[in-house]
Design a protein around this motif. Structure first.
Motif, PDB file in Angstrom:
ATOM      1  N   GLY A  36      53.301  47.354 103.098  1.00  0.00           N
ATOM      2  CA  GLY A  36      53.776  48.474 103.906  1.00  0.00           C
ATOM      3  C   GLY A  36      55.226  48.315 104.320  1.00  0.00           C
ATOM      4  O   GLY A  36      55.983  49.291 104.397  1.00  0.00           O
ATOM      5  N   LYS A  37      55.636  47.055 104.584  1.00  0.00           N
ATOM      6  CA  LYS A  37      57.026  46.781 104.963  1.00  0.00           C
ATOM      7  C   LYS A  37      57.965  46.994 103.785  1.00  0.00           C
ATOM      8  O   LYS A  37      59.057  47.556 103.931  1.00  0.00           O
ATOM      9  CB  LYS A  37      57.145  45.338 105.481  1.00  0.00           C
ATOM     10  CG  LYS A  37      58.418  45.090 106.285  1.00  0.00           C
ATOM     11  CD  LYS A  37      58.400  45.887 107.579  1.00  0.00           C
ATOM     12  CE  LYS A  37      59.664  45.675 108.396  1.00  0.00           C
ATOM     13  NZ  LYS A  37      59.675  46.514 109.614  1.00  0.00           N
ATOM     14  N   VAL A  38      57.526  46.589 102.599  1.00  0.00           N
ATOM     15  CA  VAL A  38      58.337  46.797 101.395  1.00  0.00           C
ATOM     16  C   VAL A  38      58.483  48.295 101.109  1.00  0.00           C
ATOM     17  O   VAL A  38      59.559  48.770 100.739  1.00  0.00           O
ATOM     18  CB  VAL A  38      57.709  46.058 100.187  1.00  0.00           C
ATOM     19  CG1 VAL A  38      58.415  46.445  98.887  1.00  0.00           C
ATOM     20  CG2 VAL A  38      57.779  44.552 100.398  1.00  0.00           C
ATOM     21  N   ALA A  39      57.400  49.049 101.314  1.00  0.00           N
ATOM     22  CA  ALA A  39      57.463  50.496 101.111  1.00  0.00           C
ATOM     23  C   ALA A  39      58.391  51.158 102.126  1.00  0.00           C
ATOM     24  O   ALA A  39      59.036  52.168 101.844  1.00  0.00           O
ATOM     25  CB  ALA A  39      56.062  51.100 101.216  1.00  0.00           C
ATOM     26  N   GLU A  40      58.450  50.598 103.313  1.00  0.00           N
ATOM     27  CA  GLU A  40      59.285  51.154 104.381  1.00  0.00           C
ATOM     28  C   GLU A  40      60.770  50.837 104.170  1.00  0.00           C
ATOM     29  O   GLU A  40      61.636  51.693 104.368  1.00  0.00           O
ATOM     30  CB  GLU A  40      58.832  50.584 105.722  1.00  0.00           C
ATOM     31  CG  GLU A  40      59.585  51.124 106.927  1.00  0.00           C
ATOM     32  CD  GLU A  40      59.073  50.523 108.221  1.00  0.00           C
ATOM     33  OE1 GLU A  40      58.708  51.291 109.125  1.00  0.00           O
ATOM     34  OE2 GLU A  40      59.011  49.274 108.321  1.00  0.00           O
ATOM     35  N   THR A  41      61.069  49.624 103.723  1.00  0.00           N
ATOM     36  CA  THR A  41      62.471  49.171 103.640  1.00  0.00           C
ATOM     37  C   THR A  41      63.053  49.198 102.233  1.00  0.00           C
ATOM     38  O   THR A  41      64.273  49.275 102.050  1.00  0.00           O
ATOM     39  CB  THR A  41      62.600  47.731 104.163  1.00  0.00           C
ATOM     40  OG1 THR A  41      61.846  46.850 103.301  1.00  0.00           O
ATOM     41  CG2 THR A  41      62.064  47.634 105.582  1.00  0.00           C
ATOM     42  N   GLY A  42      62.172  49.115 101.227  1.00  0.00           N
ATOM     43  CA  GLY A  42      62.661  49.026  99.857  1.00  0.00           C
ATOM     44  C   GLY A  42      63.144  47.641  99.481  1.00  0.00           C
ATOM     45  O   GLY A  42      63.721  47.441  98.407  1.00  0.00           O
ATOM     46  N   ILE A  43      62.915  46.659 100.331  1.00  0.00           N
ATOM     47  CA  ILE A  43      63.372  45.292 100.090  1.00  0.00           C
ATOM     48  C   ILE A  43      62.188  44.440  99.619  1.00  0.00           C
ATOM     49  O   ILE A  43      61.153  44.382 100.294  1.00  0.00           O
ATOM     50  CB  ILE A  43      63.963  44.671 101.371  1.00  0.00           C
ATOM     51  CG1 ILE A  43      65.159  45.508 101.858  1.00  0.00           C
ATOM     52  CG2 ILE A  43      64.392  43.234 101.120  1.00  0.00           C
ATOM     53  CD1 ILE A  43      65.673  45.103 103.220  1.00  0.00           C
ATOM     54  N   PRO A  44      62.307  43.789  98.442  1.00  0.00           N
ATOM     55  CA  PRO A  44      61.198  42.959  97.957  1.00  0.00           C
ATOM     56  C   PRO A  44      60.955  41.741  98.842  1.00  0.00           C
ATOM     57  O   PRO A  44      61.868  41.290  99.548  1.00  0.00           O
ATOM     58  CB  PRO A  44      61.663  42.539  96.555  1.00  0.00           C
ATOM     59  CG  PRO A  44      63.145  42.651  96.588  1.00  0.00           C
ATOM     60  CD  PRO A  44      63.467  43.778  97.520  1.00  0.00           C
ATOM     61  N   ILE A  45      59.736  41.234  98.817  1.00  0.00           N
ATOM     62  CA  ILE A  45      59.381  40.066  99.629  1.00  0.00           C
ATOM     63  C   ILE A  45      58.675  39.038  98.759  1.00  0.00           C
ATOM     64  O   ILE A  45      57.722  39.361  98.037  1.00  0.00           O
ATOM     65  CB  ILE A  45      58.473  40.461 100.816  1.00  0.00           C
ATOM     66  CG1 ILE A  45      59.256  41.316 101.831  1.00  0.00           C
ATOM     67  CG2 ILE A  45      57.887  39.223 101.495  1.00  0.00           C
ATOM     68  CD1 ILE A  45      58.417  41.803 103.010  1.00  0.00           C
TER      69      ILE A  45
END
Length: 318
Positions: A36-45
């Motif tokens: 969900g955080k990646v979808a929100e920010t566009g930054i890979p983790i």
């Protein structure tokens, strides 16, 4: 996971692995968990110890009895628009997810994003196409209050029957369209005849019998609909050869035509008319069964009977 912008949540479009099918039942809010955080920010983790990551949620582990140890998640981006994420969990062996793994997954995501967006656009176009057809058919059916909704109901029953024969998406779409458009030829019939409440004259009956042929002529120029023309033209053919417009017999009638024929009569029998009240679905199925091998394909009739016994036709009839 793909992004539903209306609900601001991610849903599992594809989930592989031992818990794949189970996890597809669930969704994730944008901003919730690592995906969900990646979808929100566009930054890979990259995370090789998820329990120490502040974004990690154990919700799915609890729901599926799965243990997430490490993961790699990258956004699916198409022309600067985030359309979802792709995530891999628990790298095999003792090694950790690396920057090389990230580059590889990003390369896959870049290709997947294009394919997925094209598929979504195609699905949107297909939905628009079906919606347009349904609107057109509803406008035609609405001319007569006694046939309002007829074509849509015929289409629904026809698809139920078709699923018992061939569950492929392509075949079911043809059956759905043929059911919706089977009476399209009535556009070319005088409305006074179509809505006449008194008994039709022999001449008027012969005029109405022209609607399957008119339907074929309407659809012939449309390349996209050429495969459903047999269902439109042949839904009044009879299994014993006494039908119209061509007097086809048995298997010479297309499968589409044989399916639509049964669905059409079922709805006609269970619908109210100015001169009679519609039959209960049980009696309608019985009437159709009496004409098995005469008007209708015995195989299609047997499927209809089976659907009735399984309670699939409870939504039809008076």
């Amino acid at each position: 996971m793909l992004l539903n912008r209306n609900k601001e949540e991610l849903y599992f479009e594809i989930a592989l692995g031992e818990k794949g099918e189970k996890i597809k039942r669930y969704s994730l809010k944008v901003g919730e968990g690592i995906a969900g955080k990646v979808a929100e920010t566009g930054i890979p983790i990259i995370e090789n110890d998820v329990e120490n990551n502040p974004f990690f949620t154990s919700k799915f582990d609890s729901l599926t009895s799965f243990k997430t140890k490490s993961l790699l998640c990258v956004p699916l981006v198409y022309q600067d628009e985030i359309i979802g994420v792709i995530e891999v969990i628990n790298k095999k062996g003792k090694s950790k997810f690396s920057k090389n793994d990230l580059k590889l997954l990003q390369a896959i995501a870049n290709q997947a994003s294009i394919a997925i967006k094209n598929a979504l656009l195609y699905q949107d176009l297909k939905n628009l196409f079906f919606d347009t057809i349904e609107s057109l058919v509803s406008a035609i059916d609405a001319k007569d209050p006694y046939t309002h909704g007829h074509s849509k109901r015929v289409s629904e029953v026809a698809v139920m029957i078709a699923k018992e024969i061939n569950n492929s998406e392509s075949f079911l779409e043809k059956v759905k369209l043929a059911g919706l458009l089977h009476d399209i030829g009535k556009i070319g019939i005088d409305e006074r005849i179509l809505t006449k409440k008194d008994k039709l004259t022999q001449e008027e009956r012969e005029i109405i019998k022209k609607h399957p042929t008119i339907g074929r002529r309407i659809l012939e120029p449309i390349e996209l609909l050429k495969d459903i023309i047999p269902g439109v033209e042949e839904h009044h053919e009879r299994y014993d050869g006494s039908g119209y417009p061509k007097g086809l017999r048995g298997d010479r009638i297309s499968l589409l035509g044989r399916i639509i024929s049964v669905a059409d009569v079922l709805d006609a029998l269970t619908s109210d008319r100015p001169y009679r009240k519609g039959l209960e679905v049980e009696l309608a199925v019985l009437e159709i069964s009496k004409l098995s091998g005469i008007e209708f394909d015995p195989f299609i009739v047997s499927i209809l009977n089976d659907l009735y016994k399984r309670g699939k036709l409870n939504c039809f009839g008076s």
